[in-house]
Design an enzyme around this catalytic site. Structure first.
Site, PDB file in Angstrom:
ATOM      1  N   GLY A 172      -1.079  -4.056  -8.766  1.00 52.47           N
ATOM      2  CA  GLY A 172      -1.461  -3.790 -10.148  1.00 52.47           C
ATOM      3  C   GLY A 172      -0.460  -2.984 -10.950  1.00 52.47           C
ATOM      4  N   HIS A 174      -7.161  11.470  15.762  1.00 47.35           N
ATOM      5  CA  HIS A 174      -5.999  12.208  15.239  1.00 47.35           C
ATOM      6  C   HIS A 174      -6.456  13.276  14.249  1.00 47.35           C
ATOM      7  CE1 HIS A 174      -2.812   9.734  16.857  1.00 47.35           C
ATOM      8  NE2 HIS A 174      -3.181   8.638  16.219  1.00 47.35           N
ATOM      9  N   GLY A 179       4.816   0.616  -5.226  1.00 50.13           N
ATOM     10  CA  GLY A 179       3.704   0.110  -4.437  1.00 50.13           C
ATOM     11  C   GLY A 179       3.973  -1.331  -4.059  1.00 50.13           C
ATOM     12  N   PRO A 180       3.293  -1.802  -3.015  1.00 50.74           N
ATOM     13  CA  PRO A 180       3.506  -3.168  -2.556  1.00 50.74           C
ATOM     14  C   PRO A 180       3.136  -4.187  -3.638  1.00 50.74           C
ATOM     15  CG  PRO A 180       1.853  -2.021  -1.198  1.00 50.74           C
ATOM     16  CD  PRO A 180       2.312  -1.068  -2.235  1.00 50.74           C
ATOM     17  N   PRO A 181       3.588  -5.434  -3.482  1.00 48.68           N
ATOM     18  CA  PRO A 181       3.294  -6.458  -4.475  1.00 48.68           C
ATOM     19  C   PRO A 181       1.791  -6.642  -4.650  1.00 48.68           C
ATOM     20  CG  PRO A 181       4.800  -7.295  -2.801  1.00 48.68           C
ATOM     21  CD  PRO A 181       4.366  -5.941  -2.357  1.00 48.68           C
ATOM     22  N   GLY A 182       1.396  -6.898  -5.875  1.00 48.42           N
ATOM     23  CA  GLY A 182      -0.002  -7.236  -6.140  1.00 48.42           C
ATOM     24  C   GLY A 182      -0.936  -6.054  -6.231  1.00 48.42           C
ATOM     25  N   GLU A 242      -8.156   6.850  14.527  1.00 46.79           N
ATOM     26  CA  GLU A 242      -7.672   7.699  13.426  1.00 46.79           C
ATOM     27  C   GLU A 242      -8.527   8.961  13.292  1.00 46.79           C
ATOM     28  OE1 GLU A 242      -4.837   7.045  12.404  1.00 46.79           O
ATOM     29  OE2 GLU A 242      -4.712   4.951  13.050  1.00 46.79           O
TER      30      GLU A 242
HETATM   31  P1  ADP Z   1       2.188  -5.984  -9.147  1.00 42.13           P
HETATM   32  O1  ADP Z   1       2.865  -5.892 -10.476  1.00 42.13           O
HETATM   33  O2  ADP Z   1       1.934  -4.647  -8.533  1.00 42.13           O
HETATM   34  O3  ADP Z   1       2.831  -6.898  -8.192  1.00 42.13           O
HETATM   35  P2  ADP Z   1       0.175  -7.175 -10.731  1.00 42.13           P
HETATM   36  O4  ADP Z   1      -0.083  -6.110 -11.727  1.00 42.13           O
HETATM   37  O5  ADP Z   1       1.030  -8.278 -11.177  1.00 42.13           O
HETATM   38  O6  ADP Z   1       0.744  -6.572  -9.391  1.00 42.13           O
HETATM   39  O7  ADP Z   1      -1.220  -7.713 -10.213  1.00 42.13           O
HETATM   40  C1  ADP Z   1      -1.459  -9.080 -10.068  1.00 42.13           C
HETATM   41  C2  ADP Z   1      -2.889  -9.385 -10.366  1.00 42.13           C
HETATM   42  O8  ADP Z   1      -3.745  -8.809  -9.398  1.00 42.13           O
HETATM   43  C3  ADP Z   1      -3.363  -8.827 -11.682  1.00 42.13           C
HETATM   44  O9  ADP Z   1      -3.072  -9.683 -12.728  1.00 42.13           O
HETATM   45  C4  ADP Z   1      -4.853  -8.683 -11.459  1.00 42.13           C
HETATM   46  O10 ADP Z   1      -5.488  -9.915 -11.664  1.00 42.13           O
HETATM   47  C5  ADP Z   1      -4.936  -8.375  -9.987  1.00 42.13           C
HETATM   48  N1  ADP Z   1      -5.072  -6.937  -9.756  1.00 42.13           N
HETATM   49  C6  ADP Z   1      -4.214  -6.134  -9.088  1.00 42.13           C
HETATM   50  N2  ADP Z   1      -4.665  -4.877  -9.042  1.00 42.13           N
HETATM   51  C7  ADP Z   1      -5.836  -4.862  -9.719  1.00 42.13           C
HETATM   52  C8  ADP Z   1      -6.790  -3.838 -10.039  1.00 42.13           C
HETATM   53  N3  ADP Z   1      -6.622  -2.563  -9.641  1.00 42.13           N
HETATM   54  N4  ADP Z   1      -7.870  -4.200 -10.745  1.00 42.13           N
HETATM   55  C9  ADP Z   1      -8.056  -5.463 -11.145  1.00 42.13           C
HETATM   56  N5  ADP Z   1      -7.196  -6.453 -10.886  1.00 42.13           N
HETATM   57  C10 ADP Z   1      -6.098  -6.178 -10.176  1.00 42.13           C
HETATM   58 ZN    ZN Z   2      -2.363   6.755  16.365  1.00 37.99          ZN
END
Ligand code: ADP
Ligand code: ZN
Ligand code: MG
Length: 621
Positions: free
Chosen positions: A213, A435, A208-211, A432
């Protein structure tokens, strides 16, 4: 290098400088004459020959030797001359002085009198030297043993920590958590799990994309199971020297094994696990291959009862080596995506738990205004908003704080240089929905898996269809359905907003439709007028390869097929306008709809649309 390390180094530099100054101060003061001694004499540094001269001239009353290397001569003029004495001539000087009637004393201390507070200065000098050595030692440790100059002797510690993250801290992703529950149960009691006949999980691949979780979820698994969490990054194993990375992989697994049951989290697995066919050749290539092989060996070695669960994370699953993604290596494949509106609201709620919200702060509205934000972005947003509130001395976070924070984040973040206006969202939702509705009413189309208007990369939204089974060949009916579905987006835009308001959002659709139609005509012999002949040549060759007439015929036929698709789409949408509105509205509210949810909505829709080809035929007549 992280911030803490930087701070430590800065502090060490400062201490080193202080040490240097402290050490040189006594030296400096020793070199300046005119200082007063404890007895109230003026202290002066003189050369050895000057002292000899004074002794000879009879101007010295007392000559004191310190360890035979230095001496002070107290003269009649109330000046204490201090000098270094070459050891070889010290005895000569002493004799000469005694002959001249000077009182000669010998002291065992090494230090010359420095004037007042001799001991304090001596102490300072010692401390200063210690600081300098300390600084040099630390520098050596950070830069040479562990840091950038470390080379092959670099040893990175993989250490276990207890995770205090729980599933409750991860908002949304309920399906993913459920999938991971099995892993948690296994980790809690591996023996019991196997006794009860559960299939022992091997590993989990999170993409999954960065951030989104990934790390958070991995920590939550460890937290829920109450087992140690080992964490490493794929890039830790990427080394220039062949064999180093593999060795590190081995030692990491060995360490984890000792603490089993436990989680071994490998972030950025793509750094080691990228497909072996790609990339450079030579040493770096060989090293990476060895490291990857070692990783595979270790993972396979983790038979049923070792109790170490590998969770690997990547945001580029498509470049992973096939050996790594082969079924069996990872028993669970979890795909995380940027959250939809409901997910965003839940994530905001989790992060707002520690923040006091003003009465006007509505998280649903905030969620609505943040399409395309990842979980990490949302955590950031809450943080920024809280900072805004604190800065203006308020004890609760208002809606305006969220707005400001959002502006700041968006401006500071090129990834999301565009923000969707309400109008854009509506347009995307209808596009969408168009479609999706055409797909729903085209029996030959693959069933809808998901419709979303959560922006992702360049796309504002999408409809994902997944075939029910592998199809070795494509039927004409299926291709016609695909053409209609592709044209459904633009058709809906036209119907709702008028031909003046249609957007460039359909360019991908148009490209796809043209490609399908051209293949049908020129490759698959599906056009009666052109016939069952293959004309699969590219544009450059085409002119010379077949007649202008054929070319014109192919073009006309492609155009006709696409137009037919568009007519089918328009027909379905105009006869099912209520459903189009219903679907678009649902998308505006929920942002993502699963195939099942659409089926649920469709329970009170008419079952089918009468065959549009008859309508088209009627119009033509
Ligand atoms: P990844 O590893 O996918 O890049 P992280 O797990 O490091 O992302 O997520 C970074 C921060 O974003 C987490 O520490 C949290 O604070 C927040 N976060 C991301 N997804 C969630 C979620 N589903 N629920 C709550 N906080 C989240
Ligand atoms: Zn389209
Ligand atoms: Mg991460």
């Amino acid at each position: 290098m992280n911030n803490r390390k930087r701070l430590v180094i800065a502090a060490l530099v400062a201490l080193g400088l202080l040490g240097g100054i402290a050490t040189s101060y006594p030296l400096y003061s020793a070199l300046t004459s005119g200082t007063e001694t404890e007895e109230g004499m003026t202290l002066r540094d003189s050369s050895y020959s000057q002292v000899v001269e004074l002794v000879r001239a009879g101007e010295v009353e007392t000559l004191t030797f310190y360890g035979m290397r230095s001496a002070s001569a107290a003269g009649t003029d109330n000046v204490l001359h201090r000098t270094l004495v070459p050891e070889l001539v010290a005895a000569d000087l002493a004799r000469q002085a005694a002959d001249a009637g000077v009182t000669v004393e010998f002291k065992s201390e090494e230090f010359l009198p420095y004037g007042e507070s001799v001991t304090a200065r001596a102490l300072l000098a010692v401390v200063g030297n210690l600081l300098i050595f300390g600084f040099l030692g630390a520098f050596f440790y950070f830069y040479v043993l562990r840091g950038p100059m470390a080379g092959r002797s670099k040893v990175r510690q993989v250490s276990a920590s207890d995770s205090n993250v729980r599933f409750a801290d991860v908002a949304g992703c309920d399906a993913e958590k459920e999938e991971l529950m099995e892993v948690v149960q296994f980790l809690r009691d591996p023996q019991r799990f196997s006794r009860l006949g559960g299939t022992v999980p091997t590993g989990v691949l999170m993409s999954g994309p960065p951030g989104t979780g990934k790390t958070l979820l991995a920590k939550a698994v460890a937290g829920e199971a109450g087992v140690p969490f080992f964490s490493a990054s794929g890039s830790d194993f990427v080394e220039m020297y062949v064999g180093v990375g593999a060795g590190r992989v081995r030692s990491m697994f060995a360490k984890a094994k000792k603490k089993a049951p436990c989680i071994l989290f490998i972030d950025e697995i793509d750094a080691v696990g990228r497909s072996r066919s790609t990339g450079t050749s030579g040493g770096a290539h060989e090293e990476r291959e060895q490291t990857l092989n070692q990783l595979l060996v270790e993972m396979d070695g983790f038979g049923a009862n070792s109790g170490v669960i590998v969770i690997a994370a990547t945001n580029r699953p498509e470049i992973l080596d096939a050996a790594l993604t082969r079924p069996g290596r990872f028993s669970r494949n979890i795909v995380l995506q940027n959250p939809d509106i409901g997910g965003r609201e839940k994530i905001l709620a989790v992060h707002c738990a520690k923040v006091r919200l003003a009465a006007d702060a509505d998280l649903h509205v905030v969620a609505r205004g943040t399409p395309g934000f990842s979980g990490a972005d949302l955590a950031n947003l809450v943080n920024e908003a809280a900072i805004m509130a604190a800065r203006s001395n308020r004890d609760s976070v208002t809606m305006a704080d969220f707005d400001h924070a959002k502006d700041r984040l968006i401006m500071g973040n090129e990834r999301r240089s565009f923000v969707l206006s309400e109008e854009d969202r509506r347009l995307t939702a209808y596009h969408e929905a168009g479609h999706a509705l055409v797909a729903h009413y085209s029996p030959a189309s693959d069933p809808i898996h998901k419709v979303t208007i959560v922006p992702r990369g360049q796309s504002l939204g999408m409809v994902v269809r997944i075939p029910e089974r592998d199809q070795p060949s494509l039927r004409r009916s299926r291709l016609l359905a695909d053409l209609a579905v592709a044209m459904g987006g633009r058709a809906a835009e036209e119907l709702i907003f008028g031909p003046e308001e249609i957007t460039t959002g359909a360019s991908g659709d148009i490209q796809m439709a043209s490609r399908i139609a051209r293949k049908m005509v020129a490759e698959w012999g599906m056009s009666e007028r052109v016939g069952t002949v293959a004309y699969t040549l590219n544009y450059a060759e085409r002119d010379s390869a077949f007649s202008e007439d054929t070319t014109r015929q192919i073009d006309a036929e492609v155009k006709a097929l696409v137009a037919e698709g568009r007519d089918r789409a328009l027909h379905i949408l105009t006869t099912r306008m209520d459903q189009l509105h219903e679907l678009a509205q649902a998308l505006l509210e929920r942002e993502s709809l699963s195939g099942a949810e659409i089926k649920e909505m469709a329970r009170n829709w008419p079952a089918s649309v009468e065959d549009p080809s008859e309508v088209v035929a009627e119009q033509a007549a």
